[in-house]
Design a protein around this motif. Structure first.
Motif, PDB file in Angstrom:
ATOM      1  N   ASP A 206     -71.999 -34.534  -4.116  1.00 61.85           N
ATOM      2  CA  ASP A 206     -73.279 -34.104  -3.555  1.00 61.85           C
ATOM      3  C   ASP A 206     -73.077 -33.245  -2.316  1.00 61.85           C
ATOM      4  N   THR A 207     -72.157 -33.661  -1.459  1.00 64.89           N
ATOM      5  CA  THR A 207     -71.932 -32.906  -0.227  1.00 64.89           C
ATOM      6  C   THR A 207     -71.091 -31.654  -0.484  1.00 64.89           C
ATOM      7  N   PHE A 208     -70.237 -31.683  -1.504  1.00 62.05           N
ATOM      8  CA  PHE A 208     -69.554 -30.461  -1.945  1.00 62.05           C
ATOM      9  C   PHE A 208     -70.596 -29.393  -2.277  1.00 62.05           C
ATOM     10  N   ASN A 209     -71.626 -29.795  -3.014  1.00 70.49           N
ATOM     11  CA  ASN A 209     -72.666 -28.844  -3.417  1.00 70.49           C
ATOM     12  C   ASN A 209     -73.372 -28.251  -2.207  1.00 70.49           C
ATOM     13  N   ALA A 210     -73.596 -29.080  -1.192  1.00 71.40           N
ATOM     14  CA  ALA A 210     -74.238 -28.575   0.026  1.00 71.40           C
ATOM     15  C   ALA A 210     -73.371 -27.513   0.698  1.00 71.40           C
ATOM     16  N   GLY A 211     -72.069 -27.758   0.749  1.00 70.58           N
ATOM     17  CA  GLY A 211     -71.179 -26.766   1.329  1.00 70.58           C
ATOM     18  C   GLY A 211     -71.198 -25.450   0.571  1.00 70.58           C
ATOM     19  N   VAL A 212     -71.205 -25.538  -0.747  1.00 76.40           N
ATOM     20  CA  VAL A 212     -71.266 -24.325  -1.574  1.00 76.40           C
ATOM     21  C   VAL A 212     -72.554 -23.558  -1.313  1.00 76.40           C
ATOM     22  N   LEU A 213     -73.688 -24.257  -1.336  1.00 75.91           N
ATOM     23  CA  LEU A 213     -74.974 -23.597  -1.110  1.00 75.91           C
ATOM     24  C   LEU A 213     -75.063 -23.003   0.288  1.00 75.91           C
ATOM     25  N   ALA A 214     -74.569 -23.744   1.289  1.00 74.81           N
ATOM     26  CA  ALA A 214     -74.621 -23.248   2.661  1.00 74.81           C
ATOM     27  C   ALA A 214     -73.821 -21.967   2.813  1.00 74.81           C
ATOM     28  N   LYS A 215     -72.638 -21.919   2.217  1.00 72.74           N
ATOM     29  CA  LYS A 215     -71.797 -20.725   2.344  1.00 72.74           C
ATOM     30  C   LYS A 215     -72.402 -19.547   1.601  1.00 72.74           C
ATOM     31  N   LEU A 216     -72.905 -19.782   0.403  1.00 65.44           N
ATOM     32  CA  LEU A 216     -73.545 -18.698  -0.349  1.00 65.44           C
ATOM     33  C   LEU A 216     -74.739 -18.141   0.421  1.00 65.44           C
ATOM     34  N   SER A 217     -75.507 -19.028   1.056  1.00 66.49           N
ATOM     35  CA  SER A 217     -76.653 -18.581   1.842  1.00 66.49           C
ATOM     36  C   SER A 217     -76.198 -17.782   3.056  1.00 66.49           C
ATOM     37  N   GLN A 218     -75.182 -18.268   3.760  1.00 66.36           N
ATOM     38  CA  GLN A 218     -74.687 -17.586   4.960  1.00 66.36           C
ATOM     39  C   GLN A 218     -74.171 -16.192   4.627  1.00 66.36           C
ATOM     40  N   MET A 219     -73.563 -16.031   3.434  1.00 68.68           N
ATOM     41  CA  MET A 219     -73.012 -14.731   3.041  1.00 68.68           C
ATOM     42  C   MET A 219     -74.076 -13.795   2.474  1.00 68.68           C
ATOM     43  N   GLY A 220     -75.314 -14.276   2.352  1.00 66.55           N
ATOM     44  CA  GLY A 220     -76.375 -13.458   1.786  1.00 66.55           C
ATOM     45  C   GLY A 220     -76.320 -13.351   0.278  1.00 66.55           C
ATOM     46  N   CYS A 221     -75.624 -14.276  -0.355  1.00 69.25           N
ATOM     47  CA  CYS A 221     -75.432 -14.228  -1.810  1.00 69.25           C
ATOM     48  C   CYS A 221     -76.391 -15.129  -2.585  1.00 69.25           C
ATOM     49  N   LEU A 222     -77.226 -15.909  -1.877  1.00 71.63           N
ATOM     50  CA  LEU A 222     -78.054 -16.883  -2.577  1.00 71.63           C
ATOM     51  C   LEU A 222     -79.362 -16.235  -3.041  1.00 71.63           C
ATOM     52  N   THR A 223     -79.177 -15.234  -3.916  1.00 70.59           N
ATOM     53  CA  THR A 223     -80.276 -14.547  -4.589  1.00 70.59           C
ATOM     54  C   THR A 223     -79.913 -14.412  -6.060  1.00 70.59           C
ATOM     55  N   LYS A 224     -80.897 -14.084  -6.892  1.00 72.20           N
ATOM     56  CA  LYS A 224     -80.604 -13.912  -8.326  1.00 72.20           C
ATOM     57  C   LYS A 224     -79.515 -12.853  -8.520  1.00 72.20           C
ATOM     58  N   GLN A 225     -79.679 -11.716  -7.857  1.00 72.65           N
ATOM     59  CA  GLN A 225     -78.717 -10.635  -7.989  1.00 72.65           C
ATOM     60  C   GLN A 225     -77.387 -10.995  -7.353  1.00 72.65           C
ATOM     61  N   GLY A 226     -77.452 -11.693  -6.199  1.00 75.76           N
ATOM     62  CA  GLY A 226     -76.232 -12.058  -5.490  1.00 75.76           C
ATOM     63  C   GLY A 226     -75.337 -12.969  -6.315  1.00 75.76           C
ATOM     64  N   ILE A 227     -75.913 -13.935  -7.022  1.00 73.45           N
ATOM     65  CA  ILE A 227     -75.111 -14.824  -7.861  1.00 73.45           C
ATOM     66  C   ILE A 227     -74.615 -14.092  -9.101  1.00 73.45           C
ATOM     67  N   ALA A 228     -75.432 -13.215  -9.664  1.00 71.42           N
ATOM     68  CA  ALA A 228     -75.036 -12.477 -10.869  1.00 71.42           C
ATOM     69  C   ALA A 228     -73.862 -11.541 -10.607  1.00 71.42           C
ATOM     70  N   THR A 229     -73.748 -11.050  -9.367  1.00 68.50           N
ATOM     71  CA  THR A 229     -72.690 -10.083  -9.038  1.00 68.50           C
ATOM     72  C   THR A 229     -71.683 -10.661  -8.042  1.00 68.50           C
ATOM     73  N   LEU A 230     -71.609 -11.962  -7.937  1.00 64.77           N
ATOM     74  CA  LEU A 230     -70.745 -12.614  -6.959  1.00 64.77           C
ATOM     75  C   LEU A 230     -69.283 -12.236  -7.168  1.00 64.77           C
ATOM     76  N   SER A 231     -68.595 -11.946  -6.078  1.00 66.09           N
ATOM     77  CA  SER A 231     -67.174 -11.615  -6.164  1.00 66.09           C
ATOM     78  C   SER A 231     -66.340 -12.882  -6.179  1.00 66.09           C
ATOM     79  N   ALA A 232     -65.106 -12.760  -6.650  1.00 64.59           N
ATOM     80  CA  ALA A 232     -64.191 -13.904  -6.674  1.00 64.59           C
ATOM     81  C   ALA A 232     -63.884 -14.374  -5.256  1.00 64.59           C
ATOM     82  N   ASP A 233     -63.784 -13.447  -4.304  1.00 63.65           N
ATOM     83  CA  ASP A 233     -63.504 -13.824  -2.919  1.00 63.65           C
ATOM     84  C   ASP A 233     -64.649 -14.651  -2.324  1.00 63.65           C
ATOM     85  N   ASP A 234     -65.885 -14.229  -2.599  1.00 62.68           N
ATOM     86  CA  ASP A 234     -67.028 -14.972  -2.073  1.00 62.68           C
ATOM     87  C   ASP A 234     -67.151 -16.336  -2.754  1.00 62.68           C
TER      88      ASP A 234
END
Length: 307
Positions: free
Chosen positions: A246-274
Protein backbone atom coordinates in the motif's frame (compact mmCIF):
# COMPACT_ATOMS: atom_id res chain seq x y z
CA UNK A 1 -5.61 15.84 -5.76
CA UNK A 2 -5.25 12.06 -5.75
CA UNK A 3 -8.47 10.39 -4.62
CA UNK A 4 -8.05 7.01 -2.88
CA UNK A 5 -11.19 4.91 -3.20
CA UNK A 6 -11.62 1.78 -1.08
CA UNK A 7 -11.69 0.20 2.32
CA UNK A 8 -10.86 1.51 5.76
CA UNK A 9 -10.97 -0.98 8.62
CA UNK A 10 -9.55 -1.91 11.97
CA UNK A 11 -6.67 -4.38 12.02
CA UNK A 12 -6.85 -6.43 15.21
CA UNK A 13 -3.19 -7.46 15.42
CA UNK A 14 -2.20 -10.44 17.52
CA UNK A 15 0.56 -10.05 20.09
CA UNK A 16 1.33 -11.31 23.59
CA UNK A 17 -1.81 -13.42 23.64
CA UNK A 18 -4.20 -10.59 22.75
CA UNK A 19 -5.44 -8.62 19.74
CA UNK A 20 -4.80 -4.86 19.66
CA UNK A 21 -6.81 -2.54 17.35
CA UNK A 22 -4.94 -0.52 14.74
CA UNK A 23 -6.35 1.60 11.91
CA UNK A 24 -5.84 -0.02 8.53
CA UNK A 25 -7.14 -1.13 5.16
CA UNK A 26 -5.19 -1.23 1.91
CA UNK A 27 -6.60 1.93 0.33
CA UNK A 28 -6.74 3.72 3.69
CA UNK A 29 -3.02 2.99 4.14
CA UNK A 30 -2.22 4.43 0.71
CA UNK A 31 -4.23 7.58 1.43
CA UNK A 32 -2.43 8.16 4.74
CA UNK A 33 0.94 7.51 3.14
CA UNK A 34 0.24 10.07 0.41
CA UNK A 35 -0.80 12.61 3.02
CA UNK A 36 2.40 12.03 4.97
CA UNK A 37 4.35 12.51 1.74
CA UNK A 38 2.71 15.95 1.57
CA UNK A 39 0.58 15.16 -1.47
CA UNK A 40 -2.94 16.52 -1.86
CA UNK A 41 -5.09 13.45 -1.22
CA UNK A 42 -8.72 12.64 -0.56
CA UNK A 43 -10.60 9.51 0.44
CA UNK A 44 -13.79 7.85 -0.83
CA UNK A 45 -15.18 5.06 1.32
CA UNK A 46 -18.00 4.09 3.61
CA UNK A 47 -17.14 4.91 7.23
CA UNK A 48 -19.12 4.00 10.29
CA UNK A 49 -20.20 6.50 12.92
CA UNK A 50 -19.19 3.97 15.60
CA UNK A 51 -16.09 4.42 17.77
CA UNK A 52 -13.87 2.60 15.26
CA UNK A 53 -15.14 4.77 12.41
CA UNK A 54 -14.31 7.86 14.44
CA UNK A 55 -10.81 6.48 15.05
CA UNK A 56 -10.36 5.95 11.31
CA UNK A 57 -11.53 9.45 10.46
CA UNK A 58 -9.25 10.98 13.08
CA UNK A 59 -6.27 9.05 11.64
CA UNK A 60 -7.05 10.33 8.14
CA UNK A 61 -7.23 13.91 9.37
CA UNK A 62 -3.95 13.49 11.26
CA UNK A 63 -2.29 12.56 7.95
CA UNK A 64 -3.91 15.51 6.12
CA UNK A 65 -6.35 13.40 4.08
CA UNK A 66 -9.51 15.15 2.83
CA UNK A 67 -12.61 13.22 4.00
CA UNK A 68 -15.27 15.39 2.36
CA UNK A 69 -16.22 12.52 0.00
CA UNK A 70 -16.58 9.88 2.71
CA UNK A 71 -20.04 8.30 3.00
CA UNK A 72 -21.04 7.84 6.64
CA UNK A 73 -23.52 5.32 8.04
CA UNK A 74 -24.45 3.72 11.35
CA UNK A 75 -23.44 0.25 10.15
CA UNK A 76 -20.42 -1.25 11.94
CA UNK A 77 -16.76 -0.95 10.95
CA UNK A 78 -15.03 -3.85 9.19
CA UNK A 79 -12.63 -5.78 11.44
CA UNK A 80 -9.59 -7.72 10.20
CA UNK A 81 -7.91 -10.06 12.68
CA UNK A 82 -4.23 -10.25 11.80
CA UNK A 83 -1.86 -13.04 12.80
CA UNK A 84 1.85 -12.47 12.24
CA UNK A 85 4.37 -15.23 11.59
CA UNK A 86 7.95 -14.47 10.60
CA UNK A 87 6.94 -10.90 9.79
CA UNK A 88 4.23 -12.04 7.34
CA UNK A 89 0.54 -11.38 7.97
CA UNK A 90 -2.53 -13.58 7.52
CA UNK A 91 -6.00 -12.08 7.80
CA UNK A 92 -9.51 -13.08 8.89
CA UNK A 93 -12.15 -10.49 7.95
CA UNK A 94 -15.48 -9.68 9.60
CA UNK A 95 -17.15 -7.65 6.88
CA UNK A 96 -20.84 -8.53 6.53
CA UNK A 97 -23.31 -5.61 6.66
CA UNK A 98 -20.57 -3.07 7.37
CA UNK A 99 -20.39 0.61 6.48
CA UNK A 100 -17.61 0.10 3.97
CA UNK A 101 -19.16 -2.80 2.14
CA UNK A 102 -22.66 -1.35 1.75
CA UNK A 103 -22.02 1.45 -0.76
CA UNK A 104 -24.62 1.75 -3.52
CA UNK A 105 -23.34 1.79 -7.14
CA UNK A 106 -26.46 3.79 -8.08
CA UNK A 107 -25.24 6.71 -5.96
CA UNK A 108 -21.76 7.69 -7.12
CA UNK A 109 -20.15 10.82 -5.65
CA UNK A 110 -19.51 13.92 -7.71
CA UNK A 111 -15.77 14.17 -8.31
CA UNK A 112 -14.38 17.73 -8.38
CA UNK A 113 -12.18 19.03 -11.17
CA UNK A 114 -9.25 19.28 -8.76
CA UNK A 115 -8.88 15.47 -8.80
CA UNK A 116 -6.23 14.30 -11.27
CA UNK A 117 -6.13 10.59 -10.40
CA UNK A 118 -8.21 7.93 -8.66
CA UNK A 119 -6.69 4.93 -6.90
CA UNK A 120 -8.57 1.66 -6.22
CA UNK A 121 -7.75 -1.69 -4.68
CA UNK A 122 -7.90 -4.17 -1.84
CA UNK A 123 -10.82 -6.16 -0.49
CA UNK A 124 -13.17 -3.33 -1.48
CA UNK A 125 -13.08 -4.86 -4.99
CA UNK A 126 -14.45 -8.18 -3.67
CA UNK A 127 -17.44 -7.62 -1.37
CA UNK A 128 -20.77 -6.63 -2.88
CA UNK A 129 -22.37 -4.17 -3.41
CA UNK A 130 -19.32 -1.96 -2.72
CA UNK A 131 -17.26 -3.77 -5.36
CA UNK A 132 -19.75 -2.68 -8.02
CA UNK A 133 -19.69 0.85 -6.58
CA UNK A 134 -15.92 1.13 -7.06
CA UNK A 135 -15.99 -0.51 -10.50
CA UNK A 136 -18.69 1.92 -11.65
CA UNK A 137 -16.74 4.88 -10.24
CA UNK A 138 -13.57 3.83 -12.08
CA UNK A 139 -15.39 3.43 -15.39
CA UNK A 140 -17.26 6.70 -14.86
CA UNK A 141 -14.06 8.70 -14.28
CA UNK A 142 -11.66 6.95 -16.67
CA UNK A 143 -12.10 9.27 -19.65
CA UNK A 144 -10.67 12.32 -17.89
CA UNK A 145 -8.53 11.13 -14.98
CA UNK A 146 -5.71 8.68 -14.35
CA UNK A 147 -6.96 5.39 -12.89
CA UNK A 148 -4.62 3.21 -10.81
CA UNK A 149 -5.59 -0.18 -9.42
CA UNK A 150 -3.82 -2.56 -7.06
CA UNK A 151 -6.23 -5.51 -6.68
CA UNK A 152 -4.14 -7.03 -3.87
CA UNK A 153 -5.88 -10.33 -4.60
CA UNK A 154 -6.87 -12.52 -1.65
CA UNK A 155 -8.21 -15.74 -3.22
CA UNK A 156 -9.43 -17.11 0.11
CA UNK A 157 -12.03 -14.32 0.35
CA UNK A 158 -13.33 -14.54 -3.22
CA UNK A 159 -16.57 -16.53 -3.10
CA UNK A 160 -17.44 -16.06 -6.79
CA UNK A 161 -14.18 -16.11 -8.80
CA UNK A 162 -15.93 -15.78 -12.17
CA UNK A 163 -17.81 -12.64 -11.14
CA UNK A 164 -14.69 -11.17 -9.53
CA UNK A 165 -12.59 -11.82 -12.63
CA UNK A 166 -15.24 -10.24 -14.87
CA UNK A 167 -15.50 -7.15 -12.67
CA UNK A 168 -11.72 -6.81 -12.44
CA UNK A 169 -11.36 -7.22 -16.20
CA UNK A 170 -13.81 -4.36 -16.71
CA UNK A 171 -11.73 -2.17 -14.41
CA UNK A 172 -8.40 -3.21 -15.94
CA UNK A 173 -9.70 -2.22 -19.38
CA UNK A 174 -10.03 1.42 -18.24
CA UNK A 175 -6.94 1.46 -16.00
CA UNK A 176 -3.85 3.52 -16.75
CA UNK A 177 -1.64 2.02 -14.02
CA UNK A 178 -2.04 -1.55 -12.82
CA UNK A 179 0.12 -2.68 -9.92
CA UNK A 180 0.18 -6.39 -9.08
CA UNK A 181 2.38 -8.64 -7.01
CA UNK A 182 3.91 -11.66 -8.67
CA UNK A 183 1.32 -13.79 -6.83
CA UNK A 184 -1.50 -11.57 -8.12
CA UNK A 185 -0.23 -11.87 -11.68
CA UNK A 186 0.02 -15.64 -11.46
CA UNK A 187 -3.55 -15.79 -10.14
CA UNK A 188 -4.85 -13.57 -12.94
CA UNK A 189 -3.02 -15.56 -15.63
CA UNK A 190 -2.51 -19.20 -14.77
CA UNK A 191 0.10 -21.33 -16.46
CA UNK A 192 3.86 -21.65 -16.93
CA UNK A 193 4.50 -18.41 -18.86
CA UNK A 194 7.10 -16.04 -17.44
CA UNK A 195 6.16 -12.94 -15.46
CA UNK A 196 7.38 -10.85 -18.41
CA UNK A 197 5.00 -12.63 -20.79
CA UNK A 198 2.10 -12.39 -18.34
CA UNK A 199 2.73 -8.68 -17.79
CA UNK A 200 2.72 -8.15 -21.55
CA UNK A 201 -0.60 -9.96 -21.78
CA UNK A 202 -2.10 -7.72 -19.09
CA UNK A 203 -0.63 -4.62 -20.76
CA UNK A 204 -2.50 -5.55 -23.93
CA UNK A 205 -5.80 -5.46 -22.03
CA UNK A 206 -5.74 -1.68 -21.55
CA UNK A 207 -3.23 -0.39 -18.97
CA UNK A 208 -0.42 1.89 -20.12
CA UNK A 209 1.83 0.95 -17.19
CA UNK A 210 1.97 -2.41 -15.41
CA UNK A 211 4.05 -2.68 -12.24
CA UNK A 212 4.92 -6.10 -10.83
CA UNK A 213 6.32 -6.27 -7.31
CA UNK A 214 8.36 -9.28 -6.22
CA UNK A 215 8.91 -8.76 -2.50
CA UNK A 216 12.59 -8.69 -1.60
CA UNK A 217 13.43 -9.03 -5.31
CA UNK A 218 12.19 -5.53 -6.05
CA UNK A 219 9.77 -4.32 -8.71
CA UNK A 220 9.57 -4.07 -12.48
CA UNK A 221 7.55 -1.66 -14.60
CA UNK A 222 6.30 -2.51 -18.10
CA UNK A 223 5.51 0.49 -20.30
CA UNK A 224 3.16 1.01 -23.23
CA UNK A 225 6.21 1.80 -25.37
CA UNK A 226 7.50 -1.74 -24.88
CA UNK A 227 10.31 -0.62 -22.60
CA UNK A 228 10.70 -1.64 -18.97
CA UNK A 229 12.39 -0.43 -15.80
CA UNK A 230 13.41 -2.10 -12.55
CA UNK A 231 14.24 -1.06 -9.01
CA UNK A 232 15.68 -3.14 -6.22
CA UNK A 233 14.05 -3.44 -2.82
CA UNK A 234 15.94 -1.57 -0.13
CA UNK A 235 17.45 -3.91 2.45
CA UNK A 236 16.15 -3.30 5.98
CA UNK A 237 15.44 -5.29 9.11
CA UNK A 238 11.81 -6.29 8.61
CA UNK A 239 9.49 -6.01 11.61
CA UNK A 240 6.38 -6.97 9.61
CA UNK A 241 5.05 -6.53 6.07
CA UNK A 242 1.69 -4.95 6.98
CA UNK A 243 1.03 -2.11 4.53
CA UNK A 244 4.17 -2.65 2.46
CA UNK A 245 2.43 -2.76 -0.92
CA UNK A 246 0.00 0.00 0.00
CA UNK A 247 2.76 2.43 0.89
CA UNK A 248 4.81 1.39 -2.16
CA UNK A 249 1.86 2.56 -4.25
CA UNK A 250 1.83 5.91 -2.46
CA UNK A 251 5.50 6.42 -3.27
CA UNK A 252 4.89 5.62 -6.93
CA UNK A 253 1.94 8.00 -7.17
CA UNK A 254 3.77 10.77 -5.31
CA UNK A 255 6.78 10.58 -7.63
CA UNK A 256 4.68 10.46 -10.79
CA UNK A 257 2.76 13.51 -9.55
CA UNK A 258 5.95 15.41 -8.63
CA UNK A 259 7.39 14.75 -12.11
CA UNK A 260 4.22 16.01 -13.79
CA UNK A 261 3.50 12.58 -15.24
CA UNK A 262 0.23 11.82 -13.44
CA UNK A 263 -1.96 12.57 -16.45
CA UNK A 264 -3.52 10.34 -19.10
CA UNK A 265 -0.92 11.44 -21.64
CA UNK A 266 1.91 11.40 -19.10
CA UNK A 267 1.34 7.73 -18.22
CA UNK A 268 0.82 6.74 -21.87
CA UNK A 269 4.19 8.26 -22.84
CA UNK A 270 6.11 7.57 -19.62
CA UNK A 271 9.84 7.07 -20.08
CA UNK A 272 11.76 4.16 -18.56
CA UNK A 273 13.83 6.62 -16.50
CA UNK A 274 10.73 8.22 -14.99
CA UNK A 275 9.21 4.80 -14.32
CA UNK A 276 12.37 3.75 -12.52
CA UNK A 277 12.34 6.92 -10.40
CA UNK A 278 8.77 6.13 -9.35
CA UNK A 279 9.67 2.55 -8.48
CA UNK A 280 12.65 3.71 -6.41
CA UNK A 281 10.56 6.05 -4.31
CA UNK A 282 7.93 3.33 -3.87
CA UNK A 283 10.63 0.97 -2.62
CA UNK A 284 11.97 3.62 -0.24
CA UNK A 285 8.55 4.31 1.30
CA UNK A 286 7.80 0.59 1.64
CA UNK A 287 11.19 -0.06 3.26
CA UNK A 288 10.48 2.44 6.04
CA UNK A 289 7.02 0.93 6.58
CA UNK A 290 8.23 -2.67 6.96
CA UNK A 291 10.99 -1.57 9.36
CA UNK A 292 8.40 -0.78 12.03
CA UNK A 293 5.27 -2.44 13.36
CA UNK A 294 1.98 -2.13 11.50
CA UNK A 295 1.02 0.07 8.57
CA UNK A 296 2.82 3.20 9.79
CA UNK A 297 3.86 5.12 6.65
CA UNK A 298 6.82 7.50 6.79
CA UNK A 299 6.72 11.26 6.80
CA UNK A 300 8.42 13.00 3.89
CA UNK A 301 11.21 14.08 6.25
CA UNK A 302 11.99 10.43 7.11
CA UNK A 303 12.95 9.42 3.58
CA UNK A 304 16.60 9.03 2.62
CA UNK A 305 15.86 10.07 -0.99
CA UNK A 306 13.86 13.18 -1.95
CA UNK A 307 10.61 13.17 -3.85
Amino acid sequence: MILCCGEALIDMIEGDGAFTPHVGGAVFNTARALGRLEQKVGFVSGLSTDMFGTKLQDALHASHVDTSHVIFSDRPTTLAFVQLSGGNATYTFYDENTAGRSLDPANLPTIPDTVSALYFGGISLIGMPAADFYAALAVNQADDRVIMIDPNIRPQFITDPAAYRARLAKMIAVTDILKVSDDDLNWLIDGPASLDDKAAEILAQGPKLVIVTKGSDGAKAYLASGHSAEAAARKVDVVDTVGAGDTFNAGVLAKLSQMGCLTKQGIATLSADDAQAALRLGAEVAAVTVSRAGANPPLLSELSIPI
